[in-house]
Design a protein around this motif. Sequence first.
Motif, PDB file in Angstrom:
ATOM      1  N   GLU A 337       0.929  -1.153   0.028  1.00 44.13           N
ATOM      2  CA  GLU A 337       0.054   0.043  -0.145  1.00 44.13           C
ATOM      3  C   GLU A 337       0.946   1.215   0.145  1.00 44.13           C
ATOM      4  O   GLU A 337       2.238   1.184   0.421  1.00 44.13           O
ATOM      5  N   LYS A 338       0.204   2.331  -0.527  1.00 43.37           N
ATOM      6  CA  LYS A 338       0.992   3.804  -0.301  1.00 43.37           C
ATOM      7  C   LYS A 338       0.189   4.624   0.392  1.00 43.37           C
ATOM      8  O   LYS A 338      -0.939   4.255   0.928  1.00 43.37           O
ATOM      9  N   ILE A 339       1.104   5.500   1.152  1.00 44.38           N
ATOM     10  CA  ILE A 339       0.411   6.352   2.104  1.00 44.38           C
ATOM     11  C   ILE A 339       1.186   7.741   1.736  1.00 44.38           C
ATOM     12  O   ILE A 339       2.404   7.992   1.185  1.00 44.38           O
ATOM     13  N   GLU A 340       0.352   8.634   1.745  1.00 47.93           N
ATOM     14  CA  GLU A 340       0.620  10.305   1.723  1.00 47.93           C
ATOM     15  C   GLU A 340       0.997  10.896   2.685  1.00 47.93           C
ATOM     16  O   GLU A 340       0.309  10.819   3.752  1.00 47.93           O
ATOM     17  N   PHE A 341       2.281  11.464   2.797  1.00 44.57           N
ATOM     18  CA  PHE A 341       2.650  12.377   3.667  1.00 44.57           C
ATOM     19  C   PHE A 341       3.587  13.593   3.244  1.00 44.57           C
ATOM     20  O   PHE A 341       4.429  13.370   2.487  1.00 44.57           O
ATOM     21  N   LEU A 342       2.977  14.807   3.687  1.00 46.71           N
ATOM     22  CA  LEU A 342       3.757  15.900   3.240  1.00 46.71           C
ATOM     23  C   LEU A 342       3.648  16.121   1.771  1.00 46.71           C
ATOM     24  O   LEU A 342       4.529  16.997   1.227  1.00 46.71           O
ATOM     25  N   GLY A 343       2.417  15.671   1.125  1.00 49.72           N
ATOM     26  CA  GLY A 343       2.269  15.895  -0.251  1.00 49.72           C
ATOM     27  C   GLY A 343       3.007  14.915  -1.079  1.00 49.72           C
ATOM     28  O   GLY A 343       2.930  15.089  -2.380  1.00 49.72           O
ATOM     29  N   ILE A 344       3.486  13.836  -0.749  1.00 45.88           N
ATOM     30  CA  ILE A 344       4.301  12.933  -1.563  1.00 45.88           C
ATOM     31  C   ILE A 344       3.887  11.484  -0.752  1.00 45.88           C
ATOM     32  O   ILE A 344       3.827  11.272   0.397  1.00 45.88           O
ATOM     33  N   GLU A 345       3.993  10.453  -1.879  1.00 46.29           N
ATOM     34  CA  GLU A 345       3.450   9.122  -1.632  1.00 46.29           C
ATOM     35  C   GLU A 345       4.732   8.364  -1.327  1.00 46.29           C
ATOM     36  O   GLU A 345       5.669   8.418  -2.030  1.00 46.29           O
ATOM     37  N   PHE A 346       4.466   7.755  -0.315  1.00 47.19           N
ATOM     38  CA  PHE A 346       5.546   6.890   0.098  1.00 47.19           C
ATOM     39  C   PHE A 346       5.132   5.209  -0.033  1.00 47.19           C
ATOM     40  O   PHE A 346       4.086   4.864   0.303  1.00 47.19           O
ATOM     41  N   GLN A 347       6.224   4.417  -0.350  1.00 51.86           N
ATOM     42  CA  GLN A 347       6.157   2.871  -0.287  1.00 51.86           C
ATOM     43  C   GLN A 347       7.269   2.385  -0.489  1.00 51.86           C
ATOM     44  O   GLN A 347       8.327   2.747  -0.922  1.00 51.86           O
ATOM     45  N   ALA A 348       7.311   1.194   0.384  1.00 48.35           N
ATOM     46  CA  ALA A 348       8.378   0.260   0.477  1.00 48.35           C
ATOM     47  C   ALA A 348       8.807  -0.636  -0.483  1.00 48.35           C
ATOM     48  O   ALA A 348       7.639  -1.343  -0.777  1.00 48.35           O
ATOM     49  N   VAL A 349       9.803  -0.538  -1.239  1.00 47.05           N
ATOM     50  CA  VAL A 349       9.936  -1.562  -2.444  1.00 47.05           C
ATOM     51  C   VAL A 349      11.234  -2.100  -2.414  1.00 47.05           C
ATOM     52  O   VAL A 349      12.399  -1.485  -1.652  1.00 47.05           O
ATOM     53  N   PRO A 350      11.623  -3.047  -3.204  1.00 52.27           N
ATOM     54  CA  PRO A 350      12.782  -3.752  -3.273  1.00 52.27           C
ATOM     55  C   PRO A 350      13.931  -2.789  -3.735  1.00 52.27           C
ATOM     56  O   PRO A 350      13.275  -1.904  -4.771  1.00 52.27           O
ATOM     57  N   PRO A 351      15.168  -2.926  -3.711  1.00 52.65           N
ATOM     58  CA  PRO A 351      16.124  -2.159  -4.285  1.00 52.65           C
ATOM     59  C   PRO A 351      16.506  -2.090  -5.908  1.00 52.65           C
ATOM     60  O   PRO A 351      16.531  -1.116  -6.540  1.00 52.65           O
ATOM     61  N   SER A 352      15.880  -3.255  -6.564  1.00 48.79           N
ATOM     62  CA  SER A 352      15.841  -3.396  -7.906  1.00 48.79           C
ATOM     63  C   SER A 352      14.738  -2.354  -8.491  1.00 48.79           C
ATOM     64  O   SER A 352      14.886  -1.933  -9.751  1.00 48.79           O
ATOM     65  N   VAL A 353      13.922  -2.027  -7.803  1.00 52.16           N
ATOM     66  CA  VAL A 353      12.731  -1.094  -8.267  1.00 52.16           C
ATOM     67  C   VAL A 353      13.244   0.268  -8.399  1.00 52.16           C
ATOM     68  O   VAL A 353      13.255   1.161  -9.314  1.00 52.16           O
ATOM     69  N   LEU A 354      14.174   0.748  -7.503  1.00 45.64           N
ATOM     70  CA  LEU A 354      14.530   2.087  -7.433  1.00 45.64           C
ATOM     71  C   LEU A 354      15.800   2.076  -8.223  1.00 45.64           C
ATOM     72  O   LEU A 354      16.075   3.134  -8.971  1.00 45.64           O
ATOM     73  N   HIS A 355      16.525   1.128  -8.409  1.00 44.72           N
ATOM     74  CA  HIS A 355      17.674   1.063  -9.254  1.00 44.72           C
ATOM     75  C   HIS A 355      17.661  -0.201 -10.181  1.00 44.72           C
ATOM     76  O   HIS A 355      18.120  -1.068  -9.999  1.00 44.72           O
ATOM     77  N   PRO A 356      16.816  -0.076 -11.256  1.00 42.26           N
ATOM     78  CA  PRO A 356      16.765  -1.432 -12.192  1.00 42.26           C
ATOM     79  C   PRO A 356      17.909  -1.755 -13.010  1.00 42.26           C
ATOM     80  O   PRO A 356      18.635  -0.725 -13.375  1.00 42.26           O
ATOM     81  N   PRO A 357      17.997  -2.990 -13.286  1.00 41.62           N
ATOM     82  CA  PRO A 357      19.347  -3.304 -14.218  1.00 41.62           C
ATOM     83  C   PRO A 357      19.021  -2.820 -15.540  1.00 41.62           C
ATOM     84  O   PRO A 357      17.871  -2.632 -15.986  1.00 41.62           O
ATOM     85  N   MET A 358      20.076  -2.713 -16.245  1.00 42.76           N
ATOM     86  CA  MET A 358      20.047  -2.084 -17.623  1.00 42.76           C
ATOM     87  C   MET A 358      19.616  -3.136 -18.605  1.00 42.76           C
ATOM     88  O   MET A 358      19.822  -4.377 -18.562  1.00 42.76           O
ATOM     89  N   SER A 359      18.645  -2.617 -19.238  1.00 44.86           N
ATOM     90  CA  SER A 359      18.092  -3.705 -20.534  1.00 44.86           C
ATOM     91  C   SER A 359      19.034  -3.793 -21.707  1.00 44.86           C
ATOM     92  O   SER A 359      20.204  -3.244 -21.604  1.00 44.86           O
TER      93      SER A 359
END
Length: 747
Positions: A337-359
């Motif tokens: 789930e996502k939660i909104e705080f200070l006008g921004i949405e936060f969610q916990a994701v795996p590191p590969s989502v933030l830094h995906p490998p090169m195609s």
Amino acid sequence: MLPRLAHARPRHRLICPTSRAVSTAPAPAPAPPTTTPPAAPPLLAADLELLLRRGHYSASTHRFHSLLPLLSHPSVLLSSALHLSRRAHPSLPTPPQPPPTTVAAAAAALSSPSSHLRLLLPSRLKGQALALPTLPLRLAMRCAAYALDAVFAQRAATFAYRGRHAAIRYLRSIPSASWFFRVAIPRQRFGPRHVRHLLDAISGKVDDPGFLEYLNELFASDAVAFELGGCELGRGLPQESELTATLVNIFFDPVDRELMAVREEVHKKNPRMKHDSVLHTPVRVYAVRYLDDILVVTSGSKMLTIEIRDRIIAVLERDLELKVDRLGSSVHSAVSEKIEFLGIEFQAVPPSVLHPPMSEKAKRARKKYLKMKAEKAQELKNARETRRKKLGLKILNHLFKRVRWGEEFQFNFQIENEVRQVFKDWAEETVAEYFKSQEHCQYWHRLLTSGDFLSLTRVRDQLPPALVDSYDKFQETLDRFLMPKRGHDMAEEEERLAEEEDEKEYEKRTVEDLTELKMRANVPIELVRKAVKLAGFTNSMGRPRPIKLLLCLDDADIIKWYAGVGRRWLDFFCCCRNFKMVKTVVSYHLRFSCFLTLAEKHECTKRQAISHFTKDLKVENDDGVAEVHFPTEREIKMMGDKNLSDPKPVDGALTMILVRLAVDDTSYPCLTHFCAKTDTVLYRIRLLQNRLNIDPLNENKWVHGLSAIHESLNKKCLPLCSMHASDLLLGKITLQDIDCTQFVDVE
């Protein structure tokens, strides 16, 4: 309480604090009731301007340390600020003659806050009035805020942030979040019961009955009035006073203490295991509070998170007498789930989502880019070598001609060593470049190894052992440096190394995805698109459209207003993951809406407007020099999470339009604080909610989380000089930097 301001009688009361005006001792010591505080050095004009312009979110400066002795005597600071503010601002009433000479008389000038309030009536009949403090009262409240900060700031919790970006960066660094919840406080007025709890908290550290009574009068006269649970705090709006942020932080101190106790208990029960061969994620509790917004994140079980939530709600309801929405404070999964705080949405994701490998496509493009880069570097190197050779030939030719003519050369210094080193470096570079070629190595290896009789056994037995050993070593060195590798062998070796590297990266990425979670901060892009549509930048189809209310402004003012909105959006959302979406909104929707507005004003086509102003929206100033206020496409492309300051949100710039009035009388002084210029232009404030006839509290029609300037400022006129009008349009200053009590009445 606002209607009684019109009939309130000024109450003159003398505030005489004791010699221990601000004390941090646990028990107050008795003091003479009529002791006059010691004389304090007078405030300079630069110090007074620093008091009013310095934001709550910035760190202490060197110049402000000169005011610290005055913080121990709030009454002295209030009276000095009042006297100097009347001298610095020409629009303020002249102090009585002779001016007060004693500290008690100066403090008595601000003993009644209601006499320093101005009531602004709304433009519509059913609207609400707004009480705004004059400049002396604003200075007094700012001084009171500094006095309270000097006592309570050092005791504040580490998670009680004064800046949004600092809180967002801390949330992004939280590892392995499992559950989170936000304490939902419904909109409620900060009433008398809350003021009582606040003054009790201040009286525990500040031993000054007169100062506490002054704070109580500020609330009683509505000089300080705000609501909890809304979205107006910390937005730079004129209805927010200088004391609000400090008082809110002091009021929520019991909640901070409870959160600190919870964190300490959980950390003691779950210590961190220090073993390299074991992947251990201990149970941790993380909290962030910005004014009245509270977010708690845990890496433990859901039952633990529910227990923490109940304890926090109990403190809010029991100790602070606040209403809490328990349904809105539900615990949510940080992963799904996502939660909104200070006008921004936060969610916990795996590191590969933030830094995906090169195609594969990206890898091929990168290889192509590196190859082109290497070829370009080689071309530049060859060009340098060619220039060197030509220059050397010219020098040798010149010297040869001089020698043929019989001239002699005499040098006062020896250059043999320098020449020897230059030729040595050239020789080494030439040999290294030569042996990089596989064809050259294969050629020399074939010449040096073919037809050698020393490799025969019957010959080796008849030779001395030292000669045979030297020959073997020579062959080994020859094979090591000049043995050519086959093409397919080299390709196989490179493929094997690449596969091993890919496997290691995949293993590392898989382990991180299974054992770690990182917090992702995203822009609520749907709310941004709704705000763009509500403000009139786009039509119902999502395409840019002109804003006809801006047609009466100059070209430079139109571009500055668009630039102020765009830059505030870019500065505020620069730390988000999907910042690229905001860049698209600013670079396309706002830019082309500005082009269409300029085209509508000059009655030309969009193509002609782009041709005249260029894509960077260049406009000439009074001196004929071209200026660029709107961020260029290259500038937007290079923007990222590098903004260390805490910018104001876009709310005040987006919901307000300044309409220039065609008035001949320009004798009004500029209303910006500490500006005495009389060469001004009259502007009328037009608010978005009044133009659209929408109640900002109606979230179905308004944008969720978007605050609004108070409706009593709609259609009010303010004279501004050219510099401060430009700063207000660009968002460098807000209406808090303007004396809103001195508005001009223009029919």
